[in-house]
Scaffold this motif. Structure first.
Motif, PDB file in Angstrom:
ATOM      1  N   THR A 190     -17.326   2.808 -11.979  1.00  0.00           N
ATOM      2  CA  THR A 190     -18.034   3.569 -10.943  1.00  0.00           C
ATOM      3  C   THR A 190     -17.712   3.081  -9.535  1.00  0.00           C
ATOM      4  N   SER A 191     -17.390   1.807  -9.365  1.00  0.00           N
ATOM      5  CA  SER A 191     -17.081   1.315  -8.020  1.00  0.00           C
ATOM      6  C   SER A 191     -15.819   1.965  -7.463  1.00  0.00           C
ATOM      7  N   VAL A 192     -14.914   2.403  -8.326  1.00  0.00           N
ATOM      8  CA  VAL A 192     -13.682   3.057  -7.875  1.00  0.00           C
ATOM      9  C   VAL A 192     -13.999   4.436  -7.296  1.00  0.00           C
ATOM     10  N   LEU A 193     -15.134   5.001  -7.659  1.00  0.00           N
ATOM     11  CA  LEU A 193     -15.539   6.294  -7.108  1.00  0.00           C
ATOM     12  C   LEU A 193     -15.781   6.227  -5.597  1.00  0.00           C
ATOM     13  N   ILE A 194     -16.149   5.075  -5.081  1.00  0.00           N
ATOM     14  CA  ILE A 194     -16.508   4.969  -3.661  1.00  0.00           C
ATOM     15  C   ILE A 194     -15.359   5.383  -2.750  1.00  0.00           C
ATOM     16  N   PRO A 195     -14.151   4.809  -2.876  1.00  0.00           N
ATOM     17  CA  PRO A 195     -13.078   5.274  -1.990  1.00  0.00           C
ATOM     18  C   PRO A 195     -12.672   6.719  -2.259  1.00  0.00           C
ATOM     19  N   MET A 196     -12.810   7.170  -3.506  1.00  0.00           N
ATOM     20  CA  MET A 196     -12.489   8.560  -3.814  1.00  0.00           C
ATOM     21  C   MET A 196     -13.465   9.504  -3.114  1.00  0.00           C
ATOM     22  N   LEU A 197     -14.742   9.141  -3.133  1.00  0.00           N
ATOM     23  CA  LEU A 197     -15.758   9.958  -2.463  1.00  0.00           C
ATOM     24  C   LEU A 197     -15.598   9.896  -0.951  1.00  0.00           C
ATOM     25  N   LEU A 198     -15.195   8.746  -0.432  1.00  0.00           N
ATOM     26  CA  LEU A 198     -14.915   8.640   1.001  1.00  0.00           C
ATOM     27  C   LEU A 198     -13.788   9.589   1.389  1.00  0.00           C
ATOM     28  N   GLN A 199     -12.742   9.630   0.577  1.00  0.00           N
ATOM     29  CA  GLN A 199     -11.636  10.554   0.834  1.00  0.00           C
ATOM     30  C   GLN A 199     -12.141  12.000   0.827  1.00  0.00           C
ATOM     31  N   MET A 200     -13.001  12.327  -0.129  1.00  0.00           N
ATOM     32  CA  MET A 200     -13.542  13.682  -0.219  1.00  0.00           C
ATOM     33  C   MET A 200     -14.385  14.006   1.019  1.00  0.00           C
ATOM     34  N   HIS A 233     -10.551  14.588 -16.275  1.00  0.00           N
ATOM     35  CA  HIS A 233     -10.188  14.916 -14.902  1.00  0.00           C
ATOM     36  C   HIS A 233      -9.585  13.735 -14.135  1.00  0.00           C
ATOM     37  N   ILE A 234     -10.111  12.533 -14.374  1.00  0.00           N
ATOM     38  CA  ILE A 234      -9.623  11.338 -13.678  1.00  0.00           C
ATOM     39  C   ILE A 234      -9.560  10.190 -14.690  1.00  0.00           C
ATOM     40  N   PRO A 235      -8.519  10.161 -15.520  1.00  0.00           N
ATOM     41  CA  PRO A 235      -8.437   9.167 -16.593  1.00  0.00           C
ATOM     42  C   PRO A 235      -8.480   7.716 -16.109  1.00  0.00           C
ATOM     43  N   GLY A 236      -7.994   7.450 -14.914  1.00  0.00           N
ATOM     44  CA  GLY A 236      -7.982   6.084 -14.404  1.00  0.00           C
ATOM     45  C   GLY A 236      -9.359   5.490 -14.167  1.00  0.00           C
ATOM     46  N   LEU A 237     -10.397   6.309 -14.135  1.00  0.00           N
ATOM     47  CA  LEU A 237     -11.756   5.806 -13.959  1.00  0.00           C
ATOM     48  C   LEU A 237     -12.355   5.277 -15.254  1.00  0.00           C
ATOM     49  N   VAL A 238     -11.751   5.623 -16.377  1.00  0.00           N
ATOM     50  CA  VAL A 238     -12.353   5.342 -17.681  1.00  0.00           C
ATOM     51  C   VAL A 238     -11.695   4.136 -18.344  1.00  0.00           C
ATOM     52  N   THR A 240       0.820  -1.208   0.000  1.00  0.00           N
ATOM     53  CA  THR A 240       0.000   0.000   0.000  1.00  0.00           C
ATOM     54  C   THR A 240       0.851   1.254   0.000  1.00  0.00           C
ATOM     55  N   GLU A 241       0.237   2.310  -0.460  1.00  0.00           N
ATOM     56  CA  GLU A 241       0.837   3.645  -0.398  1.00  0.00           C
ATOM     57  C   GLU A 241      -0.306   4.643  -0.380  1.00  0.00           C
ATOM     58  N   ALA A 242      -0.051   5.813   0.153  1.00  0.00           N
ATOM     59  CA  ALA A 242      -1.081   6.856   0.193  1.00  0.00           C
ATOM     60  C   ALA A 242      -1.451   7.245  -1.238  1.00  0.00           C
ATOM     61  N   CYS A 243      -2.721   7.536  -1.456  1.00  0.00           N
ATOM     62  CA  CYS A 243      -3.139   7.965  -2.798  1.00  0.00           C
ATOM     63  C   CYS A 243      -3.142   9.489  -2.867  1.00  0.00           C
ATOM     64  N   ARG A 244      -3.169   9.966  -4.077  1.00  0.00           N
ATOM     65  CA  ARG A 244      -3.190  11.411  -4.256  1.00  0.00           C
ATOM     66  C   ARG A 244      -4.541  11.969  -3.836  1.00  0.00           C
ATOM     67  N   ASP A 245      -4.626  13.247  -3.700  1.00  0.00           N
ATOM     68  CA  ASP A 245      -5.841  13.940  -3.285  1.00  0.00           C
ATOM     69  C   ASP A 245      -6.757  14.117  -4.508  1.00  0.00           C
ATOM     70  N   TYR A 246      -7.959  13.565  -4.451  1.00  0.00           N
ATOM     71  CA  TYR A 246      -8.911  13.637  -5.566  1.00  0.00           C
ATOM     72  C   TYR A 246      -9.968  14.723  -5.376  1.00  0.00           C
ATOM     73  N   TYR A 247      -9.876  15.488  -4.312  1.00  0.00           N
ATOM     74  CA  TYR A 247     -10.912  16.463  -3.964  1.00  0.00           C
ATOM     75  C   TYR A 247     -11.264  17.385  -5.134  1.00  0.00           C
ATOM     76  N   GLU A 248     -10.273  18.072  -5.680  1.00  0.00           N
ATOM     77  CA  GLU A 248     -10.546  19.043  -6.758  1.00  0.00           C
ATOM     78  C   GLU A 248     -11.022  18.350  -8.035  1.00  0.00           C
ATOM     79  N   ASP A 249     -10.453  17.187  -8.344  1.00  0.00           N
ATOM     80  CA  ASP A 249     -10.891  16.453  -9.536  1.00  0.00           C
ATOM     81  C   ASP A 249     -12.355  16.038  -9.419  1.00  0.00           C
ATOM     82  N   LEU A 250     -12.746  15.547  -8.254  1.00  0.00           N
ATOM     83  CA  LEU A 250     -14.133  15.130  -8.055  1.00  0.00           C
ATOM     84  C   LEU A 250     -15.094  16.310  -8.165  1.00  0.00           C
ATOM     85  N   ARG A 251     -14.665  17.472  -7.719  1.00  0.00           N
ATOM     86  CA  ARG A 251     -15.528  18.664  -7.815  1.00  0.00           C
ATOM     87  C   ARG A 251     -15.789  19.053  -9.272  1.00  0.00           C
TER      88      ARG A 251
END
Length: 156
Positions: free
Chosen positions: A133-143, A116-121, A61-72
């Protein structure tokens, strides 16, 4: 396609006919525990979906980048699917108008999300795009965690 391990086709005039049904006697009922409807909706008795494996002993594991602005930046839309991709059986596909549009749904457009988030596509062998879409769940949790931190800071 020759790369498909298991496939099926349901010739149906209604979207509520099941394509796949799994039953279990775990509660001695033999009842339905999972099904996929002809329109692609997936249902589970418990509503629970998971990842195998998710054990820390099996991960690096490693810390992931901040997705806050991308999700917005992602635009949530209402839409109906009005076209489908027909497999011609020879390695080519044709886009066809659907006789009946899908029910109204809520989601994202892959091309806009990819900006904005190429890895989701994802892109299939014919160039059509989809969203994990399932990958959005941890990203939204982080947000949500970041928003909670901001609220607590403002309250403090």
């Amino acid at each position: 396609s020759t790369s498909v391990a298991l496939g099926g086709y349901r010739n149906s005039s209604t979207t509520t006919h099941d394509v796949l049904v799994l039953k279990s006697d775990v509660n001695s009922t033999g009842g339905v525990i999972f099904y996929v409807e002809a329109d692609g909706d997936v249902f589970s008795k418990t509503g629970s979906y998971g990842t195998i494996p998710s054990d820390s002993r099996l991960k690096t594991t490693e810390a992931c980048r901040d997705y806050y602005e991308d999700l917005r930046k992602l635009e949530v839309i209402n839409y109906q699917v009005t076209k489908d991709v027909k497999d011609n059986g020879d390695g080519t596909v044709t886009v066809v108008d659907m006789d009946t549009p899908s029910k109204k749904m809520l989601g994202l457009v892959a091309q806009e999300t990819e900006k904005h988030i190429p890895g989701l596509v994802t892109t299939d062998e014919h160039g059509y795009k989809g969203i994990r879409t399932s990958v959005l769940i941890p990203m939204l949790l982080q947000m949500c965690q970041k928003l909670a931190d901001k609220v607590e800071a403002l309250e403090g």
